[in-house]
Design an enzyme around this catalytic site. Structure first.
Site, PDB file in Angstrom:
ATOM      1  N   TYR A 161       0.855  -1.204   0.000  1.00  0.00           N
ATOM      2  CA  TYR A 161       0.000   0.000   0.000  1.00  0.00           C
ATOM      3  C   TYR A 161       0.889   1.251   0.000  1.00  0.00           C
ATOM      4  O   TYR A 161       0.514   2.296  -0.507  1.00  0.00           O
ATOM      5  CB  TYR A 161      -0.982  -0.019   1.174  1.00  0.00           C
ATOM      6  CG  TYR A 161      -2.153   0.920   0.990  1.00  0.00           C
ATOM      7  CD1 TYR A 161      -3.019   0.779  -0.084  1.00  0.00           C
ATOM      8  CD2 TYR A 161      -2.390   1.950   1.905  1.00  0.00           C
ATOM      9  CE1 TYR A 161      -4.094   1.651  -0.252  1.00  0.00           C
ATOM     10  CE2 TYR A 161      -3.469   2.812   1.754  1.00  0.00           C
ATOM     11  CZ  TYR A 161      -4.312   2.659   0.665  1.00  0.00           C
ATOM     12  OH  TYR A 161      -5.378   3.524   0.505  1.00  0.00           O
ATOM     13  N   LYS A 168      -2.947   8.485   3.008  1.00  0.00           N
ATOM     14  CA  LYS A 168      -4.174   8.322   3.821  1.00  0.00           C
ATOM     15  C   LYS A 168      -3.956   8.832   5.252  1.00  0.00           C
ATOM     16  O   LYS A 168      -4.883   9.372   5.860  1.00  0.00           O
ATOM     17  CB  LYS A 168      -4.635   6.865   3.839  1.00  0.00           C
ATOM     18  CG  LYS A 168      -5.210   6.346   2.521  1.00  0.00           C
ATOM     19  CD  LYS A 168      -6.431   7.114   2.043  1.00  0.00           C
ATOM     20  CE  LYS A 168      -7.109   6.407   0.874  1.00  0.00           C
ATOM     21  NZ  LYS A 168      -8.162   7.251   0.246  1.00  0.00           N
TER      22      LYS A 168
END
Ligand code: NAD
Ligand code: 0WE
Length: 261
Positions: A161, A168
């Site tokens: 990720y 995020k």
């Protein structure tokens, strides 16, 4: 006959960013906002997605407005909210369901992240929330609810990720600072942290189906989440039921986030 969906958002107008196709999380939340009685306005990212959004927006009523907006452009954001203002004097809801990082940056290790991949991921996936909130806030004259989509990779390392996790984390911090700035105007800002969902953004990510299996084995509810469930949480955050909730991250992930092992 009474509607099966309580009309909790009747009289409200929402702006929806991030519909690419019918599997998009943004479409799940848009459908739920619409079913709860809200009127909606959509963005589309570029000519490539115009027809998709045109068809889907049309399902909610032939006159549902949709305007172009690539969130990397200040001019397009200004132009978008100018069009919104021509259409409605007031906005009550804003959905941010937009993210991007170059494909290569989601494949190898985080150490290899280039300056350009880092910049682009943060511009599209985090800064855009600040820019859209600033564009929308002057229209939220009776208060409002802003909802953004996050993921667990913001707080723990999820292999591959990578830079999206760092973006995020920024998105969640932006949510808190925006909630602080906008609270006096009765504008609430929250994130929904969703478990993995099979969307366009998830397709082509190697190992995605084994990630789903991992949730099915480890999450308390033995599954991730559906776009319908994300829609229901979106309605809650938009409604009076969430009137004193701001700056928060709500996990809609089958309970996965509470587990230590
Ligand atoms: P999706 O591909 O359907 O949606 C992503 C959207 O981002 C698309 O509509 C795309 O047009 C938009 N976008 C990308 N770059 C843009 C730009 N420059 N300007 C304007 N729009 C741009 O995928 P999705 O899974 O529905 O993703 C929506 C949100 O949900 C993202 O923030 C994603 O990080 C988040 N999320 C997804 C999952 C998942 O497993 N799918 C889990 C948690 C959170
Ligand atoms: O936020 C996301 C994915 C967002 C995303 C997806 C892509 C694919 C296509 C951002 N940029 C791109 N760029 C592309 O070129 N998710 C939460 C879904 C996701 O993506 C992962 C995950 C999960 C979960 C990537 C690696 C590991 C886990």
């Amino acid at each position: 006959m009474s509607s099966p969906v309580p009309q909790t958002l009747a009289g409200k107008t929402g702006v929806v960013f991030g519909v690419a196709n019918k599997r998009s999380i943004a479409w799940g939340i848009a459908r739920a906002w619409h079913a709860a009685g809200a009127k909606l306005i959509f963005n589309y990212q570029g000519d490539r997605l115009k027809e998709n959004v045109e068809d889907l927006a049309g399902e909610l009523g032939a006159d549902t407005p949709f305007f172009p907006c690539d969130v990397t452009s200040d001019a397009e954001i200004d132009g978008f909210f100018a069009k919104v203002r021509e259409h409605t004097p007031r906005v009550d809801l804003l959905l941010h369901s937009v993210a991007f990082a170059p494909k290569e940056s989601l494949e190898g290790d985080f150490l290899s992240t280039t300056r350009e991949a880092f910049r682009l991921a943060h511009d599209i996936s985090a800064y855009s929330l600040v820019a859209l909130a600033r564009g929308c806030a002057p229209l939220m004259t009776e208060g409002g609810s802003i909802v953004a989509m996050s993921y667990y990779g913001a707080e723990k390392v999820v292999p591959h990720y990578n830079v999206m996790g760092v973006a995020k984390a920024s998105l969640e911090a932006c949510t808190r600072y925006l909630a602080s700035d906008l609270g006096q105007r009765k504008i609430r800002v929250n994130c929904i942290s969703a478990g993995p969902v099979q969307t366009l953004a998830a397709r082509g990510i190697s190992g995605f189906s084994s990630m789903m299996k991992h949730y099915e084995a480890r999450a308390p509810l033995r599954r991730s989440c559906t776009t319908d469930e994300l829609g229901a949480t979106g309605v809650f955050l938009a409604s009076e039921g969430a009137a004193s909730i701001t700056g928060q991250v709500l996990y809609v992930d089958g309970g996965y986030q509470i587990m230590g092992m």
